[in-house]
Design a protein around this motif. Structure first.
Motif, PDB file in Angstrom:
ATOM      1  N   GLY A   3       4.977  14.202  37.057  1.00 36.21           N
ATOM      2  CA  GLY A   3       5.947  13.125  37.241  1.00 36.21           C
ATOM      3  C   GLY A   3       6.943  13.138  36.093  1.00 36.21           C
ATOM      4  O   GLY A   3       6.575  13.327  34.932  1.00 36.21           O
ATOM      5  N   ILE A   4       8.207  12.922  36.438  1.00 38.22           N
ATOM      6  CA  ILE A   4       9.263  12.902  35.412  1.00 38.22           C
ATOM      7  C   ILE A   4       9.961  11.549  35.464  1.00 38.22           C
ATOM      8  O   ILE A   4      10.248  11.037  36.544  1.00 38.22           O
ATOM      9  CB  ILE A   4      10.303  14.007  35.693  1.00 38.22           C
ATOM     10  N   LEU A  70      12.869  10.769  27.688  1.00 32.36           N
ATOM     11  CA  LEU A  70      12.236  11.382  28.854  1.00 32.36           C
ATOM     12  C   LEU A  70      10.731  11.179  28.776  1.00 32.36           C
ATOM     13  O   LEU A  70      10.158  11.200  27.676  1.00 32.36           O
ATOM     14  CB  LEU A  70      12.478  12.899  28.854  1.00 32.36           C
ATOM     15  N   GLY A  71      10.081  11.026  29.915  1.00 33.50           N
ATOM     16  CA  GLY A  71       8.627  10.942  29.959  1.00 33.50           C
ATOM     17  C   GLY A  71       8.097  11.884  31.026  1.00 33.50           C
ATOM     18  O   GLY A  71       8.825  12.294  31.941  1.00 33.50           O
ATOM     19  N   HIS A  72       6.814  12.221  30.918  1.00 33.70           N
ATOM     20  CA  HIS A  72       6.251  13.215  31.835  1.00 33.70           C
ATOM     21  C   HIS A  72       4.759  13.018  32.004  1.00 33.70           C
ATOM     22  O   HIS A  72       4.044  12.753  31.040  1.00 33.70           O
ATOM     23  CB  HIS A  72       6.514  14.623  31.254  1.00 33.70           C
ATOM     24  N   THR A  73       4.275  13.110  33.232  1.00 29.95           N
ATOM     25  CA  THR A  73       2.839  13.241  33.466  1.00 29.95           C
ATOM     26  C   THR A  73       2.617  14.655  33.986  1.00 29.95           C
ATOM     27  O   THR A  73       3.335  15.108  34.885  1.00 29.95           O
ATOM     28  CB  THR A  73       2.346  12.226  34.515  1.00 29.95           C
ATOM     29  N   ARG A  74       1.620  15.347  33.413  1.00 28.69           N
ATOM     30  CA  ARG A  74       1.434  16.772  33.755  1.00 28.69           C
ATOM     31  C   ARG A  74       0.222  16.969  34.645  1.00 28.69           C
ATOM     32  O   ARG A  74      -0.861  16.456  34.350  1.00 28.69           O
ATOM     33  CB  ARG A  74       1.254  17.580  32.473  1.00 28.69           C
ATOM     34  N   TRP A  75       0.401  17.717  35.723  1.00 24.15           N
ATOM     35  CA  TRP A  75      -0.703  18.169  36.581  1.00 24.15           C
ATOM     36  C   TRP A  75      -0.777  19.668  36.345  1.00 24.15           C
ATOM     37  O   TRP A  75       0.139  20.407  36.725  1.00 24.15           O
ATOM     38  CB  TRP A  75      -0.377  17.834  38.041  1.00 24.15           C
ATOM     39  N   ALA A  76      -1.831  20.099  35.654  1.00 28.25           N
ATOM     40  CA  ALA A  76      -1.878  21.454  35.104  1.00 28.25           C
ATOM     41  C   ALA A  76      -1.717  22.537  36.170  1.00 28.25           C
ATOM     42  O   ALA A  76      -2.387  22.505  37.191  1.00 28.25           O
ATOM     43  CB  ALA A  76      -3.193  21.652  34.373  1.00 28.25           C
ATOM     44  N   THR A  77      -0.830  23.467  35.927  1.00 24.03           N
ATOM     45  CA  THR A  77      -0.787  24.696  36.733  1.00 24.03           C
ATOM     46  C   THR A  77      -1.042  25.875  35.796  1.00 24.03           C
ATOM     47  O   THR A  77      -2.001  26.602  35.963  1.00 24.03           O
ATOM     48  CB  THR A  77       0.557  24.881  37.474  1.00 24.03           C
ATOM     49  N   HIS A  78      -0.218  26.047  34.763  1.00 24.56           N
ATOM     50  CA  HIS A  78      -0.395  27.156  33.818  1.00 24.56           C
ATOM     51  C   HIS A  78      -0.909  26.592  32.498  1.00 24.56           C
ATOM     52  O   HIS A  78      -0.161  25.948  31.769  1.00 24.56           O
ATOM     53  CB  HIS A  78       0.921  27.884  33.581  1.00 24.56           C
TER      54      HIS A  78
END
Ligand code: F6R
Length: 612
Positions: A3-4, A70-78
């Protein structure tokens, strides 16, 4: 998926970013971070795990006098979920940061090249490559550097970029990953999804693939990623409001959304059945009656729960509109030989309108000449912009990761389409179609009446089932896809292994699983396959399976088979899938809740699957 959120304007930025990230939590994530501009530099905070961890880290900075970030939620891919891999990612100087949703497919080659040129990497992510690549091209024109970097990138991206050299400015770009911008008089916003913008504005702009935007307070300009040509974009007004994306007193979004289903179905149907004649009016369908009449075959494409809606629609369309229908999982459809041409109608079903495989499928189908229709819940989403026509489900924002009201609204929309096509193709008498339209409205009322009673009954039953290791769901005909849906709901939110089967298929293998430990939820309404279904139930009972039956009020035979029966009123047989979905959703919800699971954000899952 990731999410951005991005903001530039008069408000203090940290609370805006945290609130935006909270609104995007439902997309699924395993770490979070934010960055803001302060005193000529950038301040970055990151934390693995849930958002509370990030909130604790930034606690003291909550009121800091910064107005752009800016904010970010990360869903791991790499790279594993970790502090180092959490976004934002910086260039070598720390003066430029990037947040990203998507996959940079050629990241490994780019990384090698950048390393050889002296760039130092601190994470395993594909995203960090982008920060260093922009750094390579940056002189004093940030948009130009972003364009130059993106020209080197293969893959999908929604990105936000912040540079200490351009205070109050954010750069956004998109290719195959969703990004929506929000405007008001004084501020500009970017986000992965609409709910994050709703507390501030309902005026949004959807970026298309290979488009970029430069955001300053209250002003956004647009340009092509490929050549910097400036673009004009249209503002869309979103009818949803911020309250619709709140829990409103319910313990979980999923429960709230289960209870919203009668209204969601009514909203989806409302205004689309012409009084007196019963004709169906679908103004955004984009396909003239003559075009529809000439269609020879329908291909339904979707993923997950939306695919289950497609499976139900196959029964309806073949029966009432007398047209052959194929149903495909989008991730399979896109990688096989497609016998598709201009006489095929491809219908993509998607709550979000952003699912990567479904989107790729409609692009392929269009390229092969097919007409494309989408059944979608999100106004302005990519699928709705790329399809020839749309039938919107009016379910309102769906926040729970496990889809509920979007599913029954999809069924309602698909049923309306079936009636429409049946009339266009002259496949069924008008009176019968009008009667079916009325039955659709009736079922919404029945669901509304039954929901509280069902929940109370299921809360009691759950004590006997919540610690099961496995679970089977079975149904026949129209209720076979509902058995699949019940199993999917249970496994995704409770982590109990569950399978859905066509009841008649049990003896071809799965019946070997039945013993006194195995709960089986069997959907056995008094319909045209009732006798066959009951024989299958008897077979389960003969092997001591633990039966939980869902059937028609007054069917005393069911209570002679087991103590655990959920009775539902009789509705038109064609509409049983909508009604029988409700107990399947509730059993999954109550079991997950009883097991203490994180119902709205189950592990490993993302609400909107924007990478393949
Ligand atoms: C399950 C669920 C998913 C989605 C699937 C497709 O509860 O929500 O299986 O149905 O990811 O998503 P959409 O409909 O947005 O294309």
């Amino acid at each position: 998926m990731c999410g951005i959120i991005g903001y530039t304007g008069p408000r203090r930025v940290v609370p805006v970013l945290l609130e935006g990230l909270r609104k995007l939590e439902y997309r699924g994530y395993d770490s979070a971070g934010l960055v803001y501009f302060l005193d000529g530099g950038l301040v970055k905070h990151r934390a693995p795990g849930k958002l509370e961890k990030l909130a604790a880290v930034v606690d003291e900075q909550i009121g800091v006098a910064s107005f752009c970030g800016l904010g970010h939620t990360r869903w791991a891919t790499h790279g594993i979920p970790s502090l180092d891999n959490a976004h934002p990612h910086s260039d070598c100087s720390g003066n430029l940061v990037v947040v990203h949703n998507g996959i940079i497919e050629n990241y490994s080659t780019l990384r090698q090249e950048l390393r050889a040129r002296g760039h130092r990497f601190t994470s395993e992510t594909d995203t960090e490559v982008l920060a260093h690549l922009i750094e390579e091209y940056l002189t004093d024109d940030l948009p130009a550097a972003v364009r130059a970097a993106l020209a080197r990138v293969d893959g999908s991206y929604a990105v936000g970029v912040l540079w200490a050299g351009a205070p109050k400015t954010l750069v956004a770009a998109r290719n195959h990953s969703p990004l929506v911008l929000g405007v008001d008089a004084e501020a500009s916003y970017m986000a992965s999804d609409i709910p994050a913008l709703l507390p501030y504005t309902n005026q949004v702009i959807f970026l298309d693939d290979r488009e970029m935007a430069v955001l300053t307070p209250g002003v956004i300009t647009y340009q092509s990623v490929d050549d910097g040509r400036s673009l004009r974009k249209q503002v869309t007004t979103i009818e949803w409001n911020a309250a619709m994306a709140e829990k409103s007193g319910f313990r979980h979004f999923m429960l709230k959304e289960i209870f919203e289903q009668p209204q969601a179905i009514i909203n989806t149907v409302s205004g689309r059945i012409v009084p007196d004649t019963g004709r169906i009016d679908l103004p955004e369908i984009g396909l003239a009656d003559e075009v529809l009449a000439g269609i020879e075959r329908i291909a339904l494409v979707a993923c997950g729960t939306s695919w289950h809606a497609a499976l139900v629609a196959k029964y309806w369309l073949e029966k009432w509109a007398a047209i052959p229908v194929d149903v495909d999982i989008a991730s399979e459809f896109r990688y096989r030989r497609l016998l598709i041409n201009e006489r095929v109608l491809v219908i993509a079903i998607s709550q979000s309108g952003e699912t990567a495989d479904t989107l790729a499928s409609i692009r392929l189908a269009s390229a092969l000449g097919a007409r494309v229709l989408t059944i979608c819940n999100v106004v302005g989403s990519t699928m709705t912009r790329e399809a020839d026509g749309v039938i919107y489900t009016h379910a309102g924002p769906e926040i729970g990761v496990a889809s509920t009201k979007a599913f029954t609204s999809q069924l309602a929309a698909l049923f309306l389409f079936t009636l429409h096509l049946a009339r266009v193709r002259d496949a069924a008498p008008a009176e019968q179609l009008a009667e079916l339209g009325q039955a659709l409205i009736d079922v919404a009322r029945v669901i509304e009446r039954e929901l509280p009673l069902l929940q109370t009954r299921i809360q009691v039953l759950v004590e006997r089932y919540y610690d099961s290791r496995d679970f089977l769901f079975v149904g026949r005909g129209l209720n076979f896809p509902i058995a699949l849906e019940g199993a999917l709901k249970l496994k995704e939110i409770s982590y109990i292994h569950a399978e859905g089967y066509a009841a008649g298929e049990l003896k071809h293998g799965p019946i070997a699983l039945i013993d006194k430990e195995m709960p089986v939820m069997a959907l056995v309404p008094r319909d045209s396959v009732y006798r066959k279904s009951i024989s299958n139930v008897e077979e389960i009972k003969a092997r001591q399976g633990r039966l939980l039956l869902v059937g028609t009020q007054g069917d005393g035979h069911l209570s002679s088979l087991t103590d655990d029966v959920l009775y539902l009123p009789e509705v038109h047989e064609e509409l049983n899938p909508l009604l029988y979905t409700i107990p399947a959703q509730l059993i999954a919800y109550e079991i997950a809740n009883r097991r203490g699971c994180d119902v709205d954000q189950p592990r490993n899952l993302a609400k909107s699957v924007t990478v393949e």
